[in-house]
Every structure is written in structure tokens, then in C-alpha cells.
Design an enzyme around this catalytic site. Structure first.
Site, PDB file in Angstrom:
ATOM      1  N   LYS A   1      34.457  51.780  38.550  1.00  0.00           N
ATOM      2  CA  LYS A   1      35.433  50.738  38.178  1.00  0.00           C
ATOM      3  C   LYS A   1      35.372  50.440  36.679  1.00  0.00           C
ATOM      4  CE  LYS A   1      36.850  48.824  42.412  1.00  0.00           C
ATOM      5  NZ  LYS A   1      35.875  48.958  43.497  1.00  0.00           N
TER       6      LYS A   1
ATOM      7  N   LYS B   1      38.497  60.510  49.613  1.00  0.00           N
ATOM      8  CA  LYS B   1      38.525  59.311  50.451  1.00  0.00           C
ATOM      9  C   LYS B   1      39.911  58.669  50.486  1.00  0.00           C
ATOM     10  CE  LYS B   1      37.057  54.930  49.145  1.00  0.00           C
ATOM     11  NZ  LYS B   1      36.192  53.916  48.600  1.00  0.00           N
TER      12      LYS B   1
ATOM     13  N   LYS C   1      42.956  52.481  48.432  1.00  0.00           N
ATOM     14  CA  LYS C   1      44.151  51.869  47.827  1.00  0.00           C
ATOM     15  C   LYS C   1      44.402  52.416  46.426  1.00  0.00           C
ATOM     16  CE  LYS C   1      43.323  47.880  50.523  1.00  0.00           C
ATOM     17  NZ  LYS C   1      42.493  46.683  50.560  1.00  0.00           N
TER      18      LYS C   1
HETATM   19  P1  TYM Z   1      36.659  47.037  50.783  1.00  0.00           P
HETATM   20  O1  TYM Z   1      37.772  46.089  50.830  1.00  0.00           O
HETATM   21  O2  TYM Z   1      36.621  47.994  49.647  1.00  0.00           O
HETATM   22  O3  TYM Z   1      36.557  47.894  52.082  1.00  0.00           O
HETATM   23  C1  TYM Z   1      36.537  47.243  53.335  1.00  0.00           C
HETATM   24  C2  TYM Z   1      35.875  48.108  54.367  1.00  0.00           C
HETATM   25  O4  TYM Z   1      36.613  49.308  54.566  1.00  0.00           O
HETATM   26  C3  TYM Z   1      35.747  50.418  54.431  1.00  0.00           C
HETATM   27  N1  TYM Z   1      36.500  51.564  53.876  1.00  0.00           N
HETATM   28  C4  TYM Z   1      36.393  52.801  54.365  1.00  0.00           C
HETATM   29  N2  TYM Z   1      35.645  53.306  55.377  1.00  0.00           N
HETATM   30  C5  TYM Z   1      35.771  54.621  55.649  1.00  0.00           C
HETATM   31  N3  TYM Z   1      36.619  55.444  54.960  1.00  0.00           N
HETATM   32  C6  TYM Z   1      37.388  54.989  53.939  1.00  0.00           C
HETATM   33  N4  TYM Z   1      38.232  55.798  53.307  1.00  0.00           N
HETATM   34  C7  TYM Z   1      37.282  53.601  53.606  1.00  0.00           C
HETATM   35  N5  TYM Z   1      37.880  52.812  52.666  1.00  0.00           N
HETATM   36  C8  TYM Z   1      37.374  51.563  52.858  1.00  0.00           C
HETATM   37  C9  TYM Z   1      34.649  49.963  53.489  1.00  0.00           C
HETATM   38  O5  TYM Z   1      33.479  50.733  53.652  1.00  0.00           O
HETATM   39  C10 TYM Z   1      34.464  48.530  53.952  1.00  0.00           C
HETATM   40  O6  TYM Z   1      33.624  48.470  55.086  1.00  0.00           O
HETATM   41  N6  TYM Z   1      32.320  45.294  49.245  1.00  0.00           N
HETATM   42  C11 TYM Z   1      33.124  45.317  50.468  1.00  0.00           C
HETATM   43  C12 TYM Z   1      33.602  43.923  50.835  1.00  0.00           C
HETATM   44  C13 TYM Z   1      32.479  42.986  51.066  1.00  0.00           C
HETATM   45  C14 TYM Z   1      31.524  43.030  52.128  1.00  0.00           C
HETATM   46  C15 TYM Z   1      30.648  41.935  51.902  1.00  0.00           C
HETATM   47  C16 TYM Z   1      31.355  43.872  53.217  1.00  0.00           C
HETATM   48  C17 TYM Z   1      32.150  41.922  50.284  1.00  0.00           C
HETATM   49  N7  TYM Z   1      31.069  41.313  50.779  1.00  0.00           N
HETATM   50  C18 TYM Z   1      29.582  41.685  52.773  1.00  0.00           C
HETATM   51  C19 TYM Z   1      30.280  43.613  54.084  1.00  0.00           C
HETATM   52  C20 TYM Z   1      29.427  42.536  53.858  1.00  0.00           C
HETATM   53  C21 TYM Z   1      34.299  46.236  50.182  1.00  0.00           C
HETATM   54  O7  TYM Z   1      34.262  46.967  49.240  1.00  0.00           O
HETATM   55  O8  TYM Z   1      35.346  46.152  50.924  1.00  0.00           O
END
Ligand code: TYM
Length: 354
Positions: free
Chosen positions: A114, A218, A221
């Protein structure tokens, strides 16, 4: 007294949910809700690390709330809340940051990716170059400190609820590893046994990485290669039919190319095992027809997404229902968070005179 293990997970409020979010996270949220003590939230504070438009941020929080509910999370079983409704998280984030090293944050893969984007640096450049640019850039072209401390905030989300299990996709495993390290460090520094070490959860199988349909790694978004849960039938079919494949196998049993493997990986998540096997066999004996395979895949994805899409719009328009769910969720989440925060303050020596 409730003795079920605590499950906590969240999704950033950055748009609508795609199949990566669904298979990496949301589908597990739904499956786990009856057997565990579950808390699921919308990470709006984490979304601020990429400075969204304030109006869009609020709409995105609402989208994801509606998607959680439409996918089948029952707010009477699981606690659904918005991260910023729990101010205890922000206070504990400040406290935990005192035990987190700048170096370990700077080495995090998601930070480097990022930061590269925020500075406009090409991927593949040396870490040293990124570090120099981060320190040396003027204040107009900066990497914000919130992005650096993203893993601290995520660790606090988890630790403040003393969660045991955190269902997330493969891309979040490094953050979970850091969370365990911070928990161990806090416990051992103060000689306490306050935080459990949380583990990813996948119903006994490996963690999931949902691929994009553009032949790339992957689904994400920022990659612009997403199939969204609320895509209508026509859009969804079109996206799948446009998926990148190869020229077709020319020799029996040749290794499967990366883009076709991506299609098979998606099929493994959405289709019946015999159907996946049928297409594997067809690749092996060179009789595969990608058009048929994509049609099948689109049908199977639609079986998963259609019921969610059909419920989504009604829920999203029901402001009173959404408000009720998050108010109740905030109350439950705060009750537990404030207990942990009080313990942390006491342990760290932040005590009151009055
Ligand atoms: P975020 O919004 O990036 O992603 C949310 C969830 O979706 C999963 N994910 C995927 N899994 C498999 N294949 C993909 N292509 C894919 N794209 C997204 C992510 O692994 C995630 O589980 N940091 C977290 C948000 C967060 C969080 C937390 C999660 C903040 N605090 C505490 C758990 C516990 C995140 O990046 O979400």
C-alpha cells in the site's frame, strides 16, 4: 455463563463484497454463528487508512451491513457492530502501540504494497528504496501513519474481545501472526495471562485465496477483477464468460496453466466435486471446452449469490432495522471491550486518583 469459544472477524468498508470476501470470510461467519460466540464487524476505521470520501465511507458501511445480513448472519446469534461504535478500540490502539516496533510494522507485506501505491512506486522495487522514499518524501506525498499501524488496530480488534478464532482469508495471515506476537509480548512483559493467541479458522482445510478471473493472482477490489455478491445475473455471466483461459491443452496430461487453474479453484469453491473432476479429466484428455466450463461456473456462482442479492436491497433500504442491529451490536461489543480495556489500563499503570 457462556463457555463457547469467541470468534471475531471484520471486513473493511471499502465497497461491496466480492467472492474473495465471501469464501475467505463471510461464508465462514455464517457457518460458525451457531457453534461459537461470534462477533462480526465492519472495519470503518481501517478503511480510513486509504482516505475515502466521507460520504462514500458511510454508504460502504451500510452496504456491508446489508450484505452480512443478506448472507444469513442472524443478529440474534452473532453480534454485528461497526468498529467506530466501540471507542474502547481506539484507546487500546494507543496503548498497544507502545509495545509495537516501527520496524516490524514496516516489514509487513500489506504495508509495503500500500505504501508503494501511495507513493506511486512500481512493484518490484527494492525494500530499501521504499524505506528511503517513506522517510524522505515531503508532506504532500506521504504514507500516513495510520497505514503503518494498521496491524496494531487489527490486533486490538481481536484482543479486546479476547477472541480465540479469527476466520480470514490467506492474505490476512501475516496480520494474525503479528497479533499473536503482540499478545505474547504483552502477556510476558507484564507477567499476565490476559490475551489468548488467536488462530485462523477454516473448518479443518487450508486457508482460502480466491483467484481473479483475469489470469492474475488474487481477486481484490484494487485489482479490478471482482465478481460481486450483488452483481446481477447478466453482469455476472458476462464477467465469467470473459475469464482468461489458454489456447487449450495440446497433449494429454499436460500441466494445467495458471489461468485455467484459477477457474478450477473457483469451481472447487462453488461447484459439486464431480463437476470439478469432470473438467479436470477433460483437460487431461484434451476434450475440454472452456465455453461450457464457464457457463457451468457462472450457474454455480449464481446459485450462491442470487439469494443474497435478492435479500440485499430490501435490507439495505430498511434503515430502522439496520440501526437496531448495530445499536444492539455496539452495546454487546462495548460491554466486553470496556472490561478488557479496564484490565489493560490497570496492568499498564493507568489508574485514576478520583
Ligand atoms: P478486507 O476487507 O481486506 O478483507 C476481508 C476478508 O476477505 C478476505 N479476502 C479474501 N479471501 C480469499 N481470497 C481473496 N481473494 C480475498 N480477498 C479478501 C480477507 O482475507 C478478509 O478475511 N484487515 C482485514 C479487516 C480486519 C479484520 C480485523 C479481520 C480489521 N480488523 C480483525 C479480522 C479480525 C481486511 O483486510 O479485510
Amino acid at each position: 455463563m457462556n463457555d463457547k469459544e469467541v470468534v471475531l472477524s471484520g471486513i473493511r468498508a471499502t465497497g461491496n463484497l466480492h467472492l474473495g470476501n465471501y469464501y475467505g470470510a463471510l461464508s465462514k461467519f455464517v457457518k460458525m454463528q451457531n457453534d461459537y460466540d461470534c462477533l462480526y464487524f465492519i472495519a470503518d476505521l481501517h478503511a480510513l487508512t486509504t482516505t475515502p470520501d466521507p460520504n462514500i465511507l458511510h454508504e460502504n458501511v451500510k452496504n456491508i451491513l446489508a450484505e452480512y445480513l443478506a448472507a444469513g448472519i442472524n443478529p440474534d446469534n452473532a453480534t454485528i457492530f461497526v468498529q467506530s461504535d466501540v471507542p474502547e478500540i481506539s484507546e487500546m490502539y494507543l496503548l498497544l502501540n507502545m509495545h509495537v516496533g516501527i520496524g516490524e510494522l514496516m516489514r509487513t507485506t500489506s504495508f509495503k504494497d500500500k505504501a508503494r501505491k501511495q507513493l506511486g512506486i512500481k512493484s518490484g522495487s527494492e525494500d530499501e528504496d521504499i524505506e528511503k522514499q517513506i522517510i524522505g518524501t515531503d508532506s504532500n506525498k506521504r504514507v500516513n501513519a495510520g497505514l503503518l499501524t494498521y496491524p496494531t488496530l487489527m490486533a486490538v480488534d481481536i484482543l479486546i474481545q479476547k477472541a480465540h478464532k479469527v476466520p480470514v482469508g490467506k492474505d490476512q495471515e501475516q496480520h494474525l501472526e503479528l497479533t499473536r506476537r503482540f499478545a505474547r509480548r504483552f502477556n510476558s512483559f507484564y507477567g499476565v495471562d490476559l490475551f489468548p493467541e488467536p488462530q485462523n479458522f477454516n473448518f479443518g482445510t487450508q486457508s482460502v485465496k480466491v483467484p481473479g478471473l483475469d489470469g492474475s493472482g488474487k481477486m481484490g477490489k484494487s485489482e479490478g477483477n471482482c465478481i460481486y455478491l450483488i452483481d446481477d445475473e447478466k453482469v455476472l455471466r458476462k464477467k465469467v464468460m470473459r475469464a482468461v483461459t489458454d489456447e487449450g491443452p495440446t497433449e494429454p496430461n499436460q500441466p494445467i496453466s495458471a489461468p485455467v487453474q484459477n477457474l478450477l479453484t473457483l469451481m472447487e469453491l462453488t461447484s459439486a466435486p464431480e463437476i470439478v473432476q469432470q473438467y479436470r479429466d477433460a483437460y487431461a484428455d484434451c476434450s475440454i471446452r472452456y465455453g461450457d466450463m464457464k457457463k457451468q461456473l457462472a450457474e454455480d456462482i449464481l446459485k450462491v449469490t442470487t439469494p443474497i442479492r435478492e435479500r440485499y436491497h430490501d435490507i439495505r433500504n430498511d434503515d430502522a432495522y439496520i440501526a437496531r442491529v448495530v445499536r444492539q451490536g455496539a452495546e454487546r461489543a462495548r460491554e466486553r471491550a470496556s472490561k478488557t480495556l479496564a484490565e489493560v489500563r490497570e496492568i499498564m499503570g493507568i489508574r485514576k486518583f478520583y
